[in-house]
Structures are given as structure tokens and as C-alpha cells.
Design a protein around this motif. Structure first.
Motif, PDB file in Angstrom:
ATOM      1  N   GLY A 209      29.555   9.056  -7.154  1.00 20.24           N
ATOM      2  CA  GLY A 209      28.898   7.820  -7.581  1.00 20.24           C
ATOM      3  C   GLY A 209      29.708   6.597  -7.207  1.00 20.24           C
ATOM      4  N   TRP A 210      31.030   6.745  -7.229  1.00 21.10           N
ATOM      5  CA  TRP A 210      31.897   5.611  -6.865  1.00 21.10           C
ATOM      6  C   TRP A 210      31.790   5.309  -5.378  1.00 21.10           C
ATOM      7  CZ3 TRP A 210      32.342   3.229 -11.003  1.00 21.10           C
ATOM      8  CH2 TRP A 210      32.476   3.913 -12.217  1.00 21.10           C
ATOM      9  N   HIS A 211      31.565   6.334  -4.579  1.00 20.16           N
ATOM     10  CA  HIS A 211      31.319   6.131  -3.148  1.00 20.16           C
ATOM     11  C   HIS A 211      30.002   5.372  -2.975  1.00 20.16           C
ATOM     12  CE1 HIS A 211      30.758   8.233   1.040  1.00 20.16           C
ATOM     13  NE2 HIS A 211      30.900   6.925   1.146  1.00 20.16           N
TER      14      HIS A 211
ATOM     15  N   GLY B 190      33.385  -8.094 -13.338  1.00 20.14           N
ATOM     16  CA  GLY B 190      32.957  -6.739 -13.626  1.00 20.14           C
ATOM     17  C   GLY B 190      31.469  -6.526 -13.534  1.00 20.14           C
ATOM     18  N   VAL B 191      31.083  -5.330 -13.938  1.00 16.54           N
ATOM     19  CA  VAL B 191      29.675  -4.949 -13.980  1.00 16.54           C
ATOM     20  C   VAL B 191      29.332  -4.612 -15.425  1.00 16.54           C
ATOM     21  CG1 VAL B 191      29.600  -4.123 -11.599  1.00 16.54           C
ATOM     22  CG2 VAL B 191      30.151  -2.531 -13.418  1.00 16.54           C
ATOM     23  N   SER B 192      28.093  -4.891 -15.803  1.00 18.40           N
ATOM     24  CA  SER B 192      27.703  -4.621 -17.187  1.00 18.40           C
ATOM     25  C   SER B 192      27.051  -3.259 -17.345  1.00 18.40           C
ATOM     26  CB  SER B 192      26.766  -5.713 -17.703  1.00 18.40           C
ATOM     27  OG  SER B 192      25.605  -5.782 -16.921  1.00 18.40           O
ATOM     28  N   ARG B 193      26.601  -2.682 -16.234  1.00 21.37           N
ATOM     29  CA  ARG B 193      25.909  -1.397 -16.312  1.00 21.37           C
ATOM     30  C   ARG B 193      25.944  -0.742 -14.940  1.00 21.37           C
ATOM     31  NH1 ARG B 193      20.609  -0.392 -15.115  1.00 21.37           N
ATOM     32  NH2 ARG B 193      20.171  -2.594 -14.869  1.00 21.37           N
ATOM     33  N   VAL B 194      26.144   0.565 -14.920  1.00 17.62           N
ATOM     34  CA  VAL B 194      26.067   1.341 -13.686  1.00 17.62           C
ATOM     35  C   VAL B 194      25.307   2.630 -13.992  1.00 17.62           C
ATOM     36  CG1 VAL B 194      27.342   2.576 -11.884  1.00 17.62           C
ATOM     37  CG2 VAL B 194      28.316   0.507 -12.861  1.00 17.62           C
ATOM     38  N   ARG B 195      24.296   2.933 -13.169  1.00 22.15           N
ATOM     39  CA  ARG B 195      23.531   4.174 -13.313  1.00 22.15           C
ATOM     40  C   ARG B 195      23.360   4.801 -11.936  1.00 22.15           C
ATOM     41  NH1 ARG B 195      18.489   3.322 -14.193  1.00 22.15           N
ATOM     42  NH2 ARG B 195      18.085   5.449 -14.816  1.00 22.15           N
ATOM     43  N   TRP B 196      23.388   6.135 -11.906  1.00 21.11           N
ATOM     44  CA  TRP B 196      23.135   6.895 -10.692  1.00 21.11           C
ATOM     45  C   TRP B 196      21.958   7.834 -10.963  1.00 21.11           C
ATOM     46  CZ3 TRP B 196      28.442   6.863 -12.403  1.00 21.11           C
ATOM     47  CH2 TRP B 196      29.257   5.982 -11.693  1.00 21.11           C
ATOM     48  N   PRO B 197      20.710   7.353 -10.842  1.00 15.97           N
ATOM     49  CA  PRO B 197      19.549   8.163 -11.222  1.00 15.97           C
ATOM     50  C   PRO B 197      19.323   9.404 -10.364  1.00 15.97           C
ATOM     51  CG  PRO B 197      18.921   5.861 -10.843  1.00 15.97           C
ATOM     52  CD  PRO B 197      20.342   6.003 -10.458  1.00 15.97           C
TER      53      PRO B 197
ATOM     54  N   CYS C 192      13.553   8.127   0.948  1.00 17.87           N
ATOM     55  CA  CYS C 192      12.333   8.550   0.234  1.00 17.87           C
ATOM     56  C   CYS C 192      11.966   7.556  -0.867  1.00 17.87           C
ATOM     57  CB  CYS C 192      12.528   9.936  -0.364  1.00 17.87           C
ATOM     58  SG  CYS C 192      12.872  11.202   0.866  1.00 17.87           S
ATOM     59  N   ASP C 193      12.625   6.406  -0.872  1.00 19.38           N
ATOM     60  CA  ASP C 193      12.437   5.362  -1.889  1.00 19.38           C
ATOM     61  C   ASP C 193      12.832   5.812  -3.288  1.00 19.38           C
ATOM     62  OD1 ASP C 193      11.715   3.173  -0.320  1.00 19.38           O
ATOM     63  OD2 ASP C 193       9.632   3.850  -0.216  1.00 19.38           O
ATOM     64  N   GLN C 194      13.718   6.801  -3.380  1.00 23.23           N
ATOM     65  CA  GLN C 194      14.281   7.201  -4.675  1.00 23.23           C
ATOM     66  C   GLN C 194      15.467   6.286  -4.966  1.00 23.23           C
ATOM     67  OE1 GLN C 194      15.147  11.251  -3.374  1.00 23.23           O
ATOM     68  NE2 GLN C 194      13.822  12.000  -5.022  1.00 23.23           N
ATOM     69  N   GLU C 195      15.514   5.782  -6.178  1.00 19.80           N
ATOM     70  CA  GLU C 195      16.637   4.950  -6.579  1.00 19.80           C
ATOM     71  C   GLU C 195      17.860   5.838  -6.791  1.00 19.80           C
ATOM     72  OE1 GLU C 195      17.126   1.295  -9.634  1.00 19.80           O
ATOM     73  OE2 GLU C 195      16.564   3.213 -10.542  1.00 19.80           O
TER      74      GLU C 195
END
Length: 150
Positions: free
Chosen positions: A55-57, A81-88, A128-131
């Protein structure tokens, strides 16, 4: 882009960026050496059915695309910084990623008028337009700077 060019709800699109297996392995071996990032054989038996990028990559790829599309040559100098990080969804070797960055807010600091503050949402999508990434970041801009860097 200069700070003054960012407008609320503006969308900045960049990419595609092709993710290579060698890059996935190299990054993971250096920074996130978990078996599902570094061992294709073991990863093929795991939940994801194959090697996936850290995810960091994925965040680093988004940073590259944001610099290329908007930050290179700007007054940007840091981020608190960042307030939120998601890897769906996982990123896999061979994926072609594109960045969609949406400006959420811009303002000048009240205490430091030569400081511009940009809040924006970065989303990466695969072919494939997947987030595959969703984060909210803040970038700081030195509005007292008379020159940009290339």
C-alpha cells in the motif's frame, strides 16, 4: 501548477502509470517485505491469488503522479500529513493506474499570510476502474516565493 490555479472541486487527472513486477518486488524488499509482496510463489497460494504491491508503494505512485501533474514547478514545499488512507483493492503487477485528484479546499493561513493551504483527495484507479487508493492530503505552498523550482 501555482497555488492560485487550484479551485475547489477541480479535478486533476494523471497517468496511466504501469506497475512492473520488478518494481513491486524491489519496493517491498526494501520497505515492506511481507510474503505477499515479495514471494510470488507463496502469494499465489494466499488470499489475493498472487503478488500484490505494498500500500505504501501505491501511495508513492500517487505522489509521483501528483508531482508530475500539479506540484512540479509550484510553490509547494511540504505537507503536514494525510487525514485518511484507504486501499480498497490490491495493486498487482501489470496494472495501469491513473490518478484523479480533487481539490477540497484552498485557503491562506490567517497567522502566516504567505502560506497557502491546499486540501485535496487523491484516488487511484486501475485499468478496470477499480479504486485502489483513496486518501486526503494537505499540501503547503510558500506564496512569498518569487520563483519556482523545476
Amino acid at each position: 501548477m501555482r497555488f492560485a490555479e487550484f479551485q475547489v472541486e477541480q479535478r486533476i487527472v494523471a497517468g496511466p502509470y504501469e506497475v512492473l513486477e520488478d518494481e513491486v518486488l524491489s519496493f517491498a524488499q526494501a520497505y515492506d517485505p511481507q510474503w505477499f509482496h515479495v514471494d510470488a510463489g507463496l502469494a499465489s497460494q494466499g488470499r489475493f491469488g498472487g503478488l500484490i504491491a505494498s500500500g505504501w508503494h501505491t501511495c508513492a505512485i500517487a505522489m509521483r503522479l501528483a508531482v508530475d501533474a500539479a506540484l512540479q514547478g509550484s510553490e509547494s514545499f511540504a505537507s503536514p500529513g494525510v487525514s485518511r488512507v484507504r486501499w480498497p483493492c490490491p495493486v498487482r503487477p501489470g496494472d495501469r493506474l491513473r490518478l484523479v485528484a480533487t481539490v477540497l479546499a484552498t485557503r491562506r493561513s490567517r497567522s502566516q499570510p504567505d502560506l497557502g493551504i491546499l486540501s485535496w483527495r487523491w484516488q487511484l484507479f486501475n485499468q478496470c476502474d477499480q479504486e485502489v487508493l483513496d486518501l486526503e492530503a494537505t499540501s503547503l505552498f510558500d506564496l512569498g516565493s518569487k520563483e519556482t523550482r523545476s
